[in-house]
Structure formats: C-alpha cells, structure tokens
Design an enzyme around this catalytic site. Structure first.
Site, PDB file in Angstrom:
ATOM      1  N   GLU A 202       1.065  -0.624  -5.240  1.00 60.83           N
ATOM      2  CA  GLU A 202       0.131   0.473  -5.492  1.00 60.83           C
ATOM      3  C   GLU A 202       0.987   1.738  -5.596  1.00 60.83           C
ATOM      4  O   GLU A 202       1.393   2.303  -4.589  1.00 60.83           O
ATOM      5  CB  GLU A 202      -0.885   0.611  -4.365  1.00 60.83           C
ATOM      6  CG  GLU A 202      -1.882   1.741  -4.616  1.00 60.83           C
ATOM      7  CD  GLU A 202      -2.504   2.311  -3.363  1.00 60.83           C
ATOM      8  OE1 GLU A 202      -3.538   2.976  -3.463  1.00 60.83           O
ATOM      9  OE2 GLU A 202      -1.937   2.113  -2.268  1.00 60.83           O
TER      10      GLU A 202
ATOM     11  N   ASP B 138       0.830  -1.194   0.000  1.00 58.61           N
ATOM     12  CA  ASP B 138       0.000   0.000   0.000  1.00 58.61           C
ATOM     13  C   ASP B 138       0.873   1.255   0.000  1.00 58.61           C
ATOM     14  O   ASP B 138       1.937   1.291   0.617  1.00 58.61           O
ATOM     15  CB  ASP B 138      -0.896  -0.032   1.243  1.00 58.61           C
ATOM     16  CG  ASP B 138      -1.791   1.174   1.354  1.00 58.61           C
ATOM     17  OD1 ASP B 138      -2.642   1.345   0.470  1.00 58.61           O
ATOM     18  OD2 ASP B 138      -1.646   1.939   2.323  1.00 58.61           O
TER      19      ASP B 138
END
Length: 745
Positions: A469, A416
């Site tokens: 990401e 993330d």
C-alpha cells in the site's frame, strides 16, 4: 557465626539474591562442582518452603536433604560422595502441600551460536523458534524455554501462574554479548499466563508482554500465554504445490477484503464475533460462490484497541483472541485452500503503539524504536516507528513475516502504510525530521529492510504475493531488488482509486468535463504491477459507502455502481474489493456491527451481488482479462476521448488464441442506439455481460445477447458493429466461442 549451609554462598550473594540484585543466578543456584570437582552442591531459593530434598530423576530416590540458609527461603547442601552432575528434582514441603519441582537452574543454555549471530545481524528468519515461549525437550525432560531480548535491562525474570508472579523465583540467564535472557522451565503447562519482569538500570520494574508470544490474553488484560503443544494437521498439500508454480502477475486475482469481526456476527443483538469454525462454515462458501480467488484479512495480530481494526498491534506473533486460537486460524486457512481460495494478510511493519506492556522502551531504553522522536514517532497516529537500522529489529520483523507465511501457510502479505516507511519527512513539517546520510528525505534503512524482506520471502516461499500500500510516486516499488526496486509483487493503485472515486461522485451531466479521471491511469498503468483496490479506507470516517458517494436516485446509484465495477474489472491490474461493496452496502462500514445482510432481501442489492459474481466468473474464464495485465499489448483503447457522451470503450487481449473482449462503459443515463464501435475481428460476437440486464435489476436495454460484426473499419479496427449502449451500463462483448479455461489457480 556462619552455618555450614551459609558457606555454600559467596560473600554477600545470598543478600543480593534476596534483594533481586544478583543477576548471574545460574552461577549460584542449581547444581555446581566445588572443592576442585571433589563434591557437588545444590543451592535453591524457594519462598515459604519448610523442607527441601534432592530427588534423582533417574530412579526417584532421595539423594540428600538441603539445609535452610535463612528464613527467606534459601537452601543449600552437598550431595555426599557424588561428583558427577545428574538430573534431579526438588521435593519441597510447603505449609499446605508437597511438590516435586524440577530445578530449572540445573540446565545449561539452549541457544545456538548461529541463531544468535543471524539474530544480531538482522537476517534471522526463524527467531520465534528460540525467542518467546517454546516447547523443548532437554535430556528427556519436557518444558518451556523462555527467551527475550533486553540488552539494557539490569535483571529479567519470567513471572506467571507457575510461580505466583514472584519476580525473584525465576531470574533468567543473561547473555551479555547479545542481550538475550533465557530460562528452561519444566513445570509449566500449556495455557499458562506469563510475562517478563524487567528491572531497568534506574531500578524501575516493569512487567512486559512477550514480544514473541504466540497467544495473549483478552484486553484489557495483557499477559502472554504458553502455546499449545498440539499443532494443526495441514491438508492443503495440493494447493501449496500448485501455488509454488503459479505466476500471479499473469493469473486472475480477485480479492475479497475482510475484517473478521464485522463481516457477520451472532448473538441476539449481534454482539458476538464469529469464531473460526463459523467462518469456515459461512465465509468460505460465500466467497467461493461469489467467485473471488482470494480473501485478504485485515490484521489478525493481537491488538488491544478495537477501533484500530488491528493496525496497532501489540502482539505481532499472536493471533487475536477474538475469533479463536492459532490452531483455529490455521484450520480456517487450510479450509480456504481446500476450497481453492488463497489467503492474504494485512501486515503492519511501519509502526507500533505506545501501550506500556508492549515494545515501547522495552528494556528501559528505545530498543525497538528510534531514540530521537524526529525519526521514532509517527505524527499522524501517535505511534512509534521501528528502528530498521538495528539488526535485531530487522530480525524481529523478518521472522514475523516468515512466521505467518510458514506456520500459517498464508499466500502473501499486504504491507500497510509503506509510504510512511519510505520517507523521513512523511507528515512532518520542516525542522521536524532528520535527513539521511546524503542529505535526502528517503529512509534508507527502511528501503534496505523492504528490499531484504521481499527478496528473502520470495526465495523462501515460492508463489506468494507481496503487496504494497504505497500512495506516492516512489519509483520501482514492484521492480526487482537487483534492479534497484523494492521487490514487491504488486502495488495498490491509489491514483486510480482516488481519480475514479472522484469521477464516480460527480453528477453525470458534469462527468464530460472530468473524462480524464478514468483514462489517465492508463498513462502509467505499466510503470508498476498495479492492483486496483477499493478497500476499507474508502468507506469509513465519514466518506460514506460506495453507493452513498454516487449522485442521483436509487436506480441511477445502482446502475452507476455496476457500470463502475465493469470498468474496474476490465481495467488492467488485479482486483480488490472490501466486504459489503459486493452487494452495495448503503451505510459506511462500522467495525462494531455486522454488514447489513438484510439488504439482500431487496432486488437492487441482489442485482449488484449477481453482477459481481458474474464479473468474477468471466474474469476467471477469459485469460485476456489477466494474462497481459502488465504488458501494454494486453490493452487497447477503442475510444478514450468520447467525453461528450462519457462513454469508454476498449479491448482486452490475451496471448495467441486467447479470446479478446470488448468493453463499452456508459457513465451517463442516456440510452445510445445505433452506436458504432470497432471490433477486433469479424463474425458473430456474444454479449457476454450487460449490467443493464433484468438479471441485475436493470432496464434490459441491450443487444439481445448477440452482435454481428460488419466489414467496416472503425476506431482502428478492421470490423465494427452498430450496438445499443444502455444507460449507466457496461457491455462486455467477445467473439462467439466455447468457454475458455479458468485462469485462476
């Protein structure tokens, strides 16, 4: 005048011990040789004890009675003519009971020098095996070895149910060279609650959760929990062997992103989470039926704040209590593998929250985070940023990644907020950040960490997928580390996501002016190994559901969404879709509630669900849709410039005898009959899928399942055909042939 027992303590050591200021307790308490090895003395500190005897563990016989030093609970005594140390217990008489306690201060250090070296260097892959709370057997004595990294603490004790949370009872052994503190406690049961009690250099005391705890209490409580001895018996050998030899960049990957707390709930009012057994019984069959190859779990590390969705974890090694324990999670993953479904995990290594029981100023200093807030705090989330320059912090994170992959058999990690790791000026104004050693904005320490992480994980766990990401144009995210890249296997295509959703939200009459929003991604599609992701981030915070983003009446909304999914499944790159999107959830996602499963009572929602299921089936059957995702010869536009009609047409190719597939996507409500399209070969073509079919709730405009190619060159192809293109529809055509193989694992 001193008693005989008092002479067994060094000058002032008894007072310092009672005040909690004597840190080298192992040199004082326990069994020690005195008088040049001619005698043994045992010293102990047991509050409220009335009498203490030394009992041999070998034969259970009493060896000696200890003398009381003072009323506070200090006892000491010599052991007759014994001069060789032996294992013993203390038989302690309290006002209301009598207990046999195996003295923890008789045991030496259990730490290995190689482990300590790797931990400090930043390359330890299994730090959780010696840090935290681990079951060990020492000289036939079973117990729990507690160990924590706190180099700047003045004193560290382990406190818990086993010592009535008394910070003076189990002061730990300090290792000055590496900052570790440890103690082996035989008298501890699984499921016991504990914390580390730290005395800072300024004298402040703080109780902290174990950073390496593998189980934690339910919020708002935050004690760590001693793990179970019994571990899940794995039965996924076949999956693990096949995974190790799978080249995922050439395989079909269709990922179903799930937040376990809101996929489905139980209870009269939906107030109860599903546990892992519920998920085994309901989620796995559903994902299997829908044809997804993988489940991606949003973070399952323990987190106190429900609204963080797990992206602000405090217990990075502890599966959240919300759905069950670690063995329950392992059983779920095992069942997924036996159903031939891979499991990926969202992993948060970019930042951590400021909860006082967590990592923040763990030993009274900025241990895990940077001291300077210009590098140590995240302005967007008011969280703290890991100090990737510190070896022990790198080991903490590397070991955690290995922990999930090794102990839970996970098939990969999705990192993330990678962009926030890569840039020192991320979300910062001038003057709010510090440049690197070369004056640049790149976070060199974080880049080095990511390269090291990916390199080691791919070496240690064949067949895994590391996914980033990453929303910037940082070059080489999926390039190998030996070529200067970060070494990820895949990168979310945030550019395609933003452009395509922007296009989706436009009125069909204006889409002709924004045609390039769907074609531009092919200009850079092969610069990275991209994954097309429609994640949870796109259906929260007022953004609305995918269906809500689309203008028009209900028929247009549903038709457009199906056509969009068809374009997405035909576009090069692996696929990810957030739960609920597969049946066109109307409301945006709410983590406090279950998905709106009642919508499946209505035919339009059933139609979208069937369309996704059939897309996944086609995707897995035809290698042309995946095997050359990252090679330009796997894709060819037939017509990328038909903005007037907002029609997109292209061919997907495989290798050798792989069947090519033709996609025609119409993003306006206009029906086109007699529309000529180029075809990659002559002969009969099958209309494999038509999103406008009545099977999917459409108007049933199409080609009756068959198209016959003519020997008329068109759009750079030797053959072509006149076809009917349905309104707001997607056609998938291919040469009539036997069904090809399944290209998923």
């Amino acid at each position: 005048m001193m008693t005989q027992a008092q002479t067994y303590f060094y000058d002032g050591s008894d007072v310092a011990l009672l005040n909690g200021q004597y840190t080298d307790v192992f040199s004082l308490l326990g069994m020690h040789s005195i008088n040049e090895g001619k005698a043994l003395v045992v010293r102990c500190f047991l509050r409220n004890a009335q009498k203490v005897d030394v009992i041999s563990l070998k034969d259970g016989r009493k060896v000696a009675s200890l003398e009381r030093v003072n009323e506070a609970g200090l006892f000491a005594g010599t052991l007759g003519r014994r001069v060789k140390p032996f294992l013993y217990a203390l038989r302690v008489v309290y006002p209301l009971c009598e207990l046999d306690i195996i003295d923890p201060y008789q045991f030496g250090s259990l730490l290995d020098s190689q482990d300590l070296y790797l931990f400090g260097e930043g390359s330890s892959e299994q730090a959780y095996r010696f840090l935290g709370a681990n079951w060990r057997q020492v000289d036939s004595v079973e117990g729990v070895h507690f160990c924590v990294w706190a180099p700047n603490a003045k004193r560290v004790s382990v406190v818990g149910d086993f010592n009535h949370w008394d910070d003076t009872r189990h002061v730990m052994r300090q290792h000055m060279a590496n900052g570790l503190w440890e103690i082996f406690l035989p008298d501890v049961a699984e499921g016991t609650h504990y914390k580390f009690d730290l005395v800072y250099q300024n004298g402040e005391r703080h109780a902290k959760s174990d950073p390496m705890a593998t189980q934690m209490e339910c919020a708002p409580h935050n004690a760590s929990i001693v793990p179970k001895k019994h571990q899940h018996p794995w039965a996924d050998t076949q999956w693990m062997h096949k995974r190790a030899t799978t080249a995922w960049h050439r395989a079909a990957m269709s990922i179903y992103e799930v937040q376990l707390g809101s996929w489905r709930r139980k209870g009269e009012f939906g107030e109860q989470y599903f546990d892992y057994q519920d998920l085994i019984e309901q989620l796995i069959p559903y994902v299997k039926e829908q044809g997804f190859t993988h489940i991606e779990l949003m973070p399952v590390s323990e987190y106190p704040f429900d609204g963080s969705w797990g992206y602000q974890p405090v217990g990075l090694y502890a599966p959240t209590h919300r759905f069950g324990d670690a063995n329950g999670l392992k059983a779920f993953i095992d069942a997924c593998h036996q159903a031939e479904i891979g499991v990926l995990l969202d992993w948060v290594a970019a930042h951590f929250p400021k909860d006082p029981h967590g990592l923040v100023r763990f030993d009274g200093t900025c241990l895990y985070e940077h001291e300077d807030p210009r590098k140590g705090t995240h302005p967007d989330w008011d969280t703290l940023i890991y100090n990737y320059d510190r070896g022990e912090v790198r080991s903490f994170l590397l070991s955690n990644a290995c922990y999930w992959l090794r102990e839970f058999h996970l098939d990969g990690l999705r990192l993330d907020a990678v962009s926030s790791m890569l840039y020192l000026d991320y979300s910062r104004e001038p003057g709010q950040w510090l440049p690197n050693a070369y004056g640049g904005r790149e976070n060199l320490e974080a880049i080095h960490f990511l390269q090291m992480l990916n390199q080691r994980l791919y070496q240690a766990f064949p067949g895994i997928c590391m996914i980033a990401e990453e929303s910037t144009a940082f070059a080489g995210v999926t390039k190998p580390t030996d070529s200067g890249g970060l070494g990820f296997g895949f990168k979310w295509n945030m550019g395609w996501m933003n452009d395509s959703l922007s296009y989706l939200g436009r009125d069909p009459i204006y889409r002709q002016y924004h045609h390039n929003q769907l074609t531009f991604s092919l200009m850079y599609a092969y610069s990275e190994q991209f994954m097309l992701s429609i994640s949870h981030d796109e259906v929260v915070h007022g953004k609305g559901s995918l269906l809500h983003k689309i203008p028009g009446d209900d028929w247009q909304k549903f038709a457009t969404l199906k056509a969009y999914y068809g374009f997405m499944w035909g576009h090069p790159g692996k696929k990810l879709l957030f739960m609920g999107s597969e049946f066109a959830q109307r409301d945006e996602w709410n983590h406090n509630h279950s998905l709106d499963w009642h919508l499946l009572a209505f035919e339009p929602h059933q139609g979208v669900q069937r369309w996704l299921r059939d897309l996944n089936q086609l995707y897995r059957q035809f290698p042309a849709l995946s095997v050359l995702d990252y090679e330009s010869q796997g894709f060819r536009w037939l017509d990328c410039d038909n903005g007037r009609d907002s029609i997109f047409s292209f061919v997907r190719y495989g290798e050798g005898s792989d069947v090519p597939l033709v996609f025609v996507v119409n993003m306006t409500p206009t029906l086109h009959q007699g529309f000529r399209i180029g075809l990659p070969q002559g002969g009969d073509f099958c209309e494999y899928l038509n999103s406008d079919s009545h099977l999917y709730g459409g108007s049933n405009q199409g080609n009756a399942g068959k198209v016959i190619a003519e020997d008329l060159p068109w759009q750079g192809m030797a053959s072509s055909a006149l076809i009917t293109v349905p309104p707001l529809g997607c056609l998938i055509l291919g040469p009539a042939t036997d069904a090809p193989r399944d290209t998923s694992l």
